[in-house]
Write an enzyme that holds these catalytic residues in place. Structure first.
Site, PDB file in Angstrom:
ATOM      1  N   ARG A  12       0.836  -1.195   0.000  1.00  0.00           N
ATOM      2  CA  ARG A  12       0.000   0.000   0.000  1.00  0.00           C
ATOM      3  C   ARG A  12       0.869   1.243   0.000  1.00  0.00           C
ATOM      4  NH1 ARG A  12      -4.678   0.217   4.385  1.00  0.00           N
ATOM      5  NH2 ARG A  12      -2.882   0.186   5.776  1.00  0.00           N
TER       6      ARG A  12
ATOM      7  N   THR B 220      -0.934   7.567  -0.997  1.00  0.00           N
ATOM      8  CA  THR B 220      -2.243   7.450  -1.647  1.00  0.00           C
ATOM      9  C   THR B 220      -3.122   6.360  -1.037  1.00  0.00           C
ATOM     10  OG1 THR B 220      -1.495   5.837  -3.288  1.00  0.00           O
ATOM     11  CG2 THR B 220      -1.179   8.178  -3.808  1.00  0.00           C
TER      12      THR B 220
ATOM     13  N   ASP C 157       3.787  -7.163  10.100  1.00  0.00           N
ATOM     14  CA  ASP C 157       4.840  -6.917  11.079  1.00  0.00           C
ATOM     15  C   ASP C 157       4.722  -7.852  12.272  1.00  0.00           C
ATOM     16  OD1 ASP C 157       6.036  -4.917   9.617  1.00  0.00           O
ATOM     17  OD2 ASP C 157       5.049  -3.272  10.676  1.00  0.00           O
TER      18      ASP C 157
ATOM     19  N   ASP D 170      -0.345  -3.822  12.511  1.00  0.00           N
ATOM     20  CA  ASP D 170       0.091  -4.295  11.201  1.00  0.00           C
ATOM     21  C   ASP D 170       0.280  -5.811  11.259  1.00  0.00           C
ATOM     22  OD1 ASP D 170       2.066  -5.130   9.058  1.00  0.00           O
ATOM     23  OD2 ASP D 170       1.862  -3.021   8.537  1.00  0.00           O
TER      24      ASP D 170
END
Length: 208
Positions: A104, A108, A202, A199
């Protein structure tokens, strides 16, 4: 909205609570993701087509059923989707596995594809794997790539979804079935699901 299933099985909900806890380390987190994926796969494969076969038991002949057709293919979205693969393969070890790499863009929040390697999925039932359905961009892009290759059907299997991502995926691909373990409150300004679990990539791989 398309055919959306939010699983409420007690085992899944219990493991999801442990998954969300910030004190859960990577080793336990990986195991929980795999276990939740296995339990969700049981539900997501409930409608697989069957055919009747005849076999010999030690004492007689039995007419019984097996899965018909070319069976399944799993396509994890890299990298977090990898954490779900072992769990689903434990249930369906003969399934094909493809990979789609997306990240990602931090500015944006749009998905950028960097890798796509799929097996022959023509006429197969395909299940796309990604623990988090946040903006929905990655899932939408991955499913668009898969559709070009003529699968029999496509399902999306995640763990936690945001309303924004779920709505976007349903609008972009109203013909697919979606399975998640939780529908959370919203996305924050950085595109993370709240309350979520941080996340997923992660936490699975111990990176930051």
């Amino acid at each position: 909205m398309g055919n959306v299933t939010i699983t409420n099985h007690p085992l899944i909900q219990h493991k999801l609570t442990l998954l969300r806890d910030k004190n859960t380390g990577s080793k336990e987190f990986r195991a929980l993701v795999s276990e939740i994926a296995m339990l969700m796969c049981y539900e997501a494969t409930r409608d697989l087509p069957l055919k009747e076969v005849e076999i010999e038991t030690p004492v007689s002949v039995a007419k019984t059923r097996v899965i018909s057709g070319k069976k399944l293919a799993f396509v994890p979205i890299l990298r977090a989707g990898l954490g779900m693969v072992d769990g689903v393969l434990a249930l369906v070890p003969s399934a094909r596995v493809g990979h789609i790499g997306l990240y990602r863009d931090p500015d944006t929040l749009q998905p950028v594809e960097y890798y796509c390697k799929l097996p022959d999925i023509e006429e197969r039932e395909v299940i796309v794997l990604d623990p988090m359905l946040a903006t929905g961009g990655s899932a939408i892009d991955a499913i668009s790539q898969i559709k070009k290759r003529g699968p029999k059907s496509i399902k999306f299997m995640g763990i936690i979804a945001a309303p924004e991502g779920l709505d976007a995926l349903c609008k972009a691909h109203p013909d697919i079935d979606i399975f998640c373990a939780a529908l959370d409150e919203k996305l924050n300004d950085h595109g993370y699901i709240l309350p979520g679990l941080g996340d997923a990539g992660d936490r699975i791989f111990g990176t930051k």
